[in-house]
Design an enzyme around this catalytic site. Structure first.
Site, PDB file in Angstrom:
ATOM      1  N   GLU A 199      -5.211  -8.349   6.321  1.00 15.32           N
ATOM      2  CA  GLU A 199      -5.620  -7.431   7.376  1.00 15.32           C
ATOM      3  C   GLU A 199      -6.562  -6.402   6.776  1.00 15.32           C
ATOM      4  O   GLU A 199      -6.132  -5.407   6.212  1.00 15.32           O
ATOM      5  CB  GLU A 199      -4.403  -6.731   7.997  1.00 15.32           C
ATOM      6  CG  GLU A 199      -4.783  -5.765   9.109  1.00 15.32           C
ATOM      7  CD  GLU A 199      -4.095  -4.407   9.008  1.00 15.32           C
ATOM      8  OE1 GLU A 199      -4.123  -3.676  10.006  1.00 15.32           O
ATOM      9  OE2 GLU A 199      -3.563  -4.070   7.931  1.00 15.32           O
TER      10      GLU A 199
ATOM     11  N   ASP B 138      -0.697  -6.573   4.643  1.00 10.73           N
ATOM     12  CA  ASP B 138      -1.010  -5.371   5.411  1.00 10.73           C
ATOM     13  C   ASP B 138      -1.971  -4.467   4.652  1.00 10.73           C
ATOM     14  O   ASP B 138      -1.987  -4.447   3.414  1.00 10.73           O
ATOM     15  CB  ASP B 138       0.311  -4.631   5.684  1.00 10.73           C
ATOM     16  CG  ASP B 138       0.140  -3.437   6.587  1.00 10.73           C
ATOM     17  OD1 ASP B 138      -0.270  -3.620   7.740  1.00 10.73           O
ATOM     18  OD2 ASP B 138       0.428  -2.299   6.148  1.00 10.73           O
TER      19      ASP B 138
ATOM     20  N   HIS C  66      -7.148  -0.772   1.863  1.00 10.48           N
ATOM     21  CA  HIS C  66      -6.684   0.503   1.324  1.00 10.48           C
ATOM     22  C   HIS C  66      -6.121   0.369  -0.085  1.00 10.48           C
ATOM     23  O   HIS C  66      -5.558   1.319  -0.628  1.00 10.48           O
ATOM     24  CB  HIS C  66      -5.642   1.109   2.263  1.00 10.48           C
ATOM     25  CG  HIS C  66      -6.159   1.310   3.651  1.00 10.48           C
ATOM     26  ND1 HIS C  66      -7.053   2.305   3.971  1.00 10.48           N
ATOM     27  CD2 HIS C  66      -5.953   0.610   4.789  1.00 10.48           C
ATOM     28  CE1 HIS C  66      -7.362   2.216   5.262  1.00 10.48           C
ATOM     29  NE2 HIS C  66      -6.710   1.203   5.773  1.00 10.48           N
TER      30      HIS C  66
ATOM     31  N   ASN D 114       0.789  -1.225   0.000  1.00  8.60           N
ATOM     32  CA  ASN D 114       0.000   0.000   0.000  1.00  8.60           C
ATOM     33  C   ASN D 114       0.827   1.284   0.000  1.00  8.60           C
ATOM     34  O   ASN D 114       0.441   2.277  -0.597  1.00  8.60           O
ATOM     35  CB  ASN D 114      -0.924   0.005   1.225  1.00  8.60           C
ATOM     36  CG  ASN D 114      -1.732   1.273   1.343  1.00  8.60           C
ATOM     37  OD1 ASN D 114      -2.583   1.555   0.504  1.00  8.60           O
ATOM     38  ND2 ASN D 114      -1.467   2.062   2.379  1.00  8.60           N
TER      39      ASN D 114
END
Length: 561
Positions: free
Chosen positions: A323, A280, A284, A170
């Site tokens: 996540e 992770d 997003h 990200n």
């Protein structure tokens, strides 16, 4: 196999218990008759995962504690503390994870971090946690070398343990005097995320000064000049460029930002045989990027297996757990952005981290276990969740003051789904540290000294070991179907069946001290020999019941075979 595990568990605890001595003798006789081992299958759906911050677990090599001039004074617990890959290897070799029943280790990102420090309003912070990438193609020397990573995977596999690497697609690390911002065709530096719609959750920066990779873009980009210069100084420019050319020729992908990073991340699978990714900040990033990562991860895993056929643990596919912050198991397969729902399970994820268990943990055991068993066998059938009670970035963990370590173990390790032990859950490592601010409280160094010297911590640790080993040895606990057998005292069963393999266990919780009767009628017939691994006692079912006489409040019953 179970009998052999029983021997290993019993040896230190045999003295002074006639029933245990008898069981030990009978077990040895069975092994001497060369009874074939009953191999326990490994299932990601019921894995016992140990999550550790590489920098905060164990310092195996003090000589790598300072690199890149990272010696400025930081906020409390916001600098590098010395933990490294070699420290993890040493604990694997010592049997720490095996004795805890762990069969997978999740490490925070190991790639090279920004060289400078940044102030987030809590004093200077370095990238000790691993989430501030400077260069995806190499490891941070504070964590270790690629040879260390190679040894870690080999050592873990030798001990029946899988390795999960934490990966970040990200964002880059923050911008500092030593770490220039990536080009604007690679990253955005605003606006900040608002988290109310899909767009203002994905096309934005998580926090100030955390450049966001343009993962939604398919536009080809050139490599950053700073990265090219870095590789040239390190003598590997040609190698890196040649490998990129081969990757893009093979795949046909455009040279867009996400595909460069996907190549760099999956190299760790192809080169070292890591077994899974914890991904992770999943929500997003445009979900299509995760399908791309999954595709290349599968390809890399298959290539590694072809090159290392003698080192393959089993036929499990590559594991990806995501996540999706604030995803809860009750949501089933969908995460709601407010204006859009996304089923991340359809974009490459076997499992998602479940943020809900910490809220369920104070409910009655049966309410928790029944709920999770039902959801995993209906809405989430064929998928799974990774349960946790504390973590590195959840400021509201269950039992923040470590007043309920036994209940925490019971809930985490006996709830259906995969379990995530956060380092120090099993030793009551403090989650509140004087002088620390924010998530630094959650990230103190592993409390090895407490484990060595405090009897109360040792008792808690032994409880976690017993439950962890039982969970590892019985896929039925995490991946099986749950059924209540008795309310008072509370007794339940778990059953897992796959072809000819069948696993059946019974567990009792909140049992009275002294004499106790556990109702097993309809699950284990009269005359069935069972072994309580918690008290290390062999018993026989009679009149639909099992009788035990000890001071333990837990019973973990398995078949004597």
């Amino acid at each position: 196999m179970k009998k052999l595990l029983v021997i290993l568990t019993l040896l230190p605890f045999c003295i002074g218990c006639n029933e245990v001595k008898k069981q030990h003798q009978e077990t040895v006789q069975v092994v001497e008759e060369d009874t074939p081992d009953k191999k326990v299958p490994f299932l990601w759906e019921g894995a016992n995962v140990y999550f550790l911050l590489t920098d905060r677990f164990n310092n195996g090599n003090p000589e790598n504690d300072v690199n890149f001039g990272r010696n400025e004074e930081t906020g409390v617990l916001r600098g590098f503390e010395g933990g490294d890959i070699q420290g993890v290897i040493k604990k694997i070799e010592e049997g720490y994870f095996t004795e805890l029943g762990v069969n997978a280790i999740w490490l925070t990102p190991l790639v090279e971090q920004i060289h400078g420090a940044t102030d987030e309003g809590t004093g200077l912070t370095y990238g000790y946690h691993g989430y501030w990438t400077k260069d995806w193609t190499t490891l941070d020397p504070n964590f270790g070398t690629k040879k260390d990573l190679e040894k870690l995977v080999k050592t873990a596999h030798k001990n029946g343990i899988r390795i999960i690497l934490d990966v970040v697609l990200n964002h880059t690390g923050p911008v500092t005097e030593k770490d220039p911002v990536w080009p604007d065709d690679w990253v955005r530096t605003g606006p900040p995320c608002e988290f109310t719609t899909y767009e203002n959750t994905t096309e934005c920066t998580l926090v100030a000064n955390l450049p966001d990779i343009l993962t939604e873009s398919d536009e080809p980009v050139e490599l950053p000049d700073a990265l090219l210069a870095k590789w040239k100084d390190e003598g590997r420019l040609s190698k890196e460029l040649d490998e990129l050319n081969l990757f893009f020729e093979r795949t046909g992908y455009p040279r867009a930002p996400r595909y460069y990073i996907i190549k760099w991340l999956t190299d760790y699978i192809n080169d070292y045989g890591v077994d899974g990714f914890r991904v992770d900040t999943v929500k997003h990033v445009n979900e299509n990027a995760w399908s791309d990562l999954r595709k290349e991860a599968d390809y890399a895993f298959e290539m590694w297996k072809k090159k290392h056929q003698d080192k393959i643990l089993d036929d499990n596919p590559f594991y990806m757990v995501g996540e999706v912050y604030n995803y809860g198991i009750s949501g089933g397969r969908d995460y709601d952005f407010g204006d859009k729902k996304v089923d991340f399970f359809s974009y490459g994820f076997k499992s998602l981290i479940n943020f809900e268990l910490k809220y369920d943990a104070n409910n009655p055991y049966e309410e928790i276990f029944k709920k999770y068993s039902n959801l995993l066998n209906t809405k989430l059938k064929g998928k799974s969740v990774l349960n946790y009670l504390s973590s590195h970035d959840d400021g509201g963990p269950f039992d923040k003051e470590r007043k309920q370590p036994f209940r925490a173990a019971n809930v985490l390790l006996l709830t259906p789904g995969a379990s995530q032990i956060y380092y120090g859950d099993e030793t009551s490592r403090p989650l509140v540290v004087e002088g620390a601010q924010g998530d630094a409280n959650l990230r103190s160094f592993m409390n090895w000294q407490d484990l060595d010297s405090l009897p109360d911590v040792q008792i808690v640790h032994r409880h976690w070991q017993k439950l962890g080993q039982f969970r590892r040895n019985h896929p039925a606990i995490g991946a099986g179907k749950h059924k209540i057998l008795g309310k008072t005292p509370y007794v339940f069963s778990r059953t897992y069946t796959d072809g000819e393999y069948k696993d059946k266990v019974v567990v009792g919780l909140d049992l009275p001290k002294g004499k106790k009767s556990l109702w097993v009628k309809g699950f284990f017939g009269d005359g069935t020999k069972l072994y309580d691994t918690y008290s290390e006692t062999e018993v026989m079912v009679a009149n639909g019941k099992v009788l035990l006489d000890n001071d333990y409040e837990v019973a973990l019953l398995e078949l004597v075979e």
